[in-house]
Write an enzyme that holds these catalytic residues in place. Structure first.
Site, PDB file in Angstrom:
ATOM      1  N   SER A 178     -22.417 -78.224 113.813  1.00 30.67           N
ATOM      2  CA  SER A 178     -21.192 -77.706 113.205  1.00 30.67           C
ATOM      3  C   SER A 178     -21.569 -76.559 112.276  1.00 30.67           C
ATOM      4  CB  SER A 178     -20.481 -78.812 112.408  1.00 30.67           C
ATOM      5  OG  SER A 178     -19.437 -78.288 111.607  1.00 30.67           O
ATOM      6  N   TYR A 190     -20.627 -86.191 106.675  1.00 29.90           N
ATOM      7  CA  TYR A 190     -20.500 -85.252 107.792  1.00 29.90           C
ATOM      8  C   TYR A 190     -21.479 -84.085 107.678  1.00 29.90           C
ATOM      9  CZ  TYR A 190     -18.400 -82.351 111.400  1.00 29.90           C
ATOM     10  OH  TYR A 190     -18.203 -81.598 112.533  1.00 29.90           O
TER      11      TYR A 190
END
Length: 332
Positions: A178, A190
């Site tokens: 990401s 995350y």
């Protein structure tokens, strides 16, 4: 201008023409090399995780239409049934929980039987979760581990378990990271997990290139998927807030949660792209190109925002976030 002046001008700027010619030829060569594709697609098997929805679901449908033999790992029976109904007979589904060693082992054994002597051409580690996200102080250890087990440990265990099949085919490993694996913009597991995916993929690529295996990293920007859905994000923020002690709540102030949620809404509504094919195009290229790239930045926000930002001094990102995020009531 006489002929002597022309020659003088050309002589004085010869280095510039040389550099320009080199850049043009290099660019044309790179574009040609980047466009070359592998052969015998219909004989190649690809395993994709996280196929119930989002990127993985769309990728499976597109690979199936191209003729790949796709094995789709789905978390739920419904996800598997829906995908089977939407694809052809050469796509197979298997139930897969990437946090379970036994589930991963069963999926590998099934895949081993399917691919036979061909080996596994590609694995796309796409399964992931984003929640909970929020201020770091609001988290408990279980909030971190629930995300890390999917996004980090799951990717590592899937890769190591399927690696013998990939070595057999001299294939590809495609790991979905990401832009938040380049810029840590919020608390929770995350960002940590995506930084780990970047690091693991780099180490893996350098260790196994001798076997003809390519390792590619996909770095999507913000897209409209279940990961960025506002309702679950807001529910998790309320859950995190409700588990805080009165002292911690008082340090942030009664209005902090509402302001934080408003900013999340603004960011998601303004930046999330609905065109998921920008990500799956990168995945397909990583699997089909004769010379896949090491990293793929998917989305305009990734290319012109997050990735350039990741090369800037940390103070630039710190100041930017300080200007955007709400200020706690008892800040100093």
């Amino acid at each position: 201008m006489d002929i002597d002046s022309v020659y003088q001008y050309l002589g004085d700027n010869l280095w510039l023409y040389g550099i320009s010619t080199f850049v043009v030829l290099w660019t044309l060569g790179w574009l040609y090399r980047d466009s070359l594709e592998i052969e015998d697609i219909k004989e190649k098997y690809v395993f994709v995780t996280g196929c119930d929805s989002g990127f993985g679901n769309l990728l499976c449908k597109r690979l199936d239409r191209r003729g790949f033999r796709v094995i789709a790992g789905c978390l739920t029976d419904k996800g598997a049934d829906d995908l089977n109904r939407a694809t052809g007979p050469y796509l197979k589904t298997v139930l897969l929980d990437v946090t379970s060693t036994s589930s991963i082992q069963k999926a590998m054994e099934y895949t081993k039987q399917e691919v036979g002597d061909n080996g596994l051409w590609g694995i796309v580690n796409n399964a992931g979760r984003s929640l909970p996200m929020g201020p770091t102080e609001w988290m408990r250890m279980e909030d971190y581990t629930s995300t890390l087990k999917v996004n980090m440990t799951g990717v590592i265990e899937m890769t190591l378990t399927f690696l013998p099949l990939i070595k057999q085919a001299h294939g590809r490993i495609v790991n979905v990271a990401s832009v938040l694996g380049r810029v840590a913009a919020n608390g929770g597991g995350y960002c940590i997990s995506k930084f780990a995916v970047e690091s693991f993929s780099d180490c893996l690529r350098r260790d196994i290139h001798y076997f003809g295996i390519k390792v590619c990293i996909i770095e999507p920007g913000f897209f409209k998927t279940a990961v960025t859905s506002l309702d679950p994000i807001e529910r998790e923020l309320h859950r995190l807030w409700n588990q805080l002690t009165p002292e911690v709540k008082a340090s942030y102030g009664d209005k902090y949660l509402d302001k934080y949620i408003q900013i999340q809404r603004l960011i998601m509504n303004a930046s999330c792209d609905s065109d998921l094919s920008k990500v799956t195009n990168c995945m397909e290229h990583a699997l089909m190109s004769s010379y896949p790239r090491t990293r793929y930045s998917a989305g305009w926000d990734a290319k012109f925002g997050w990735i350039p930002l990741s090369y800037m001094p940390s103070c630039v990102i710190d100041i930017g976030l300080k200007l955007v995020m709400p200020r706690p009531a008892k800040s100093v």
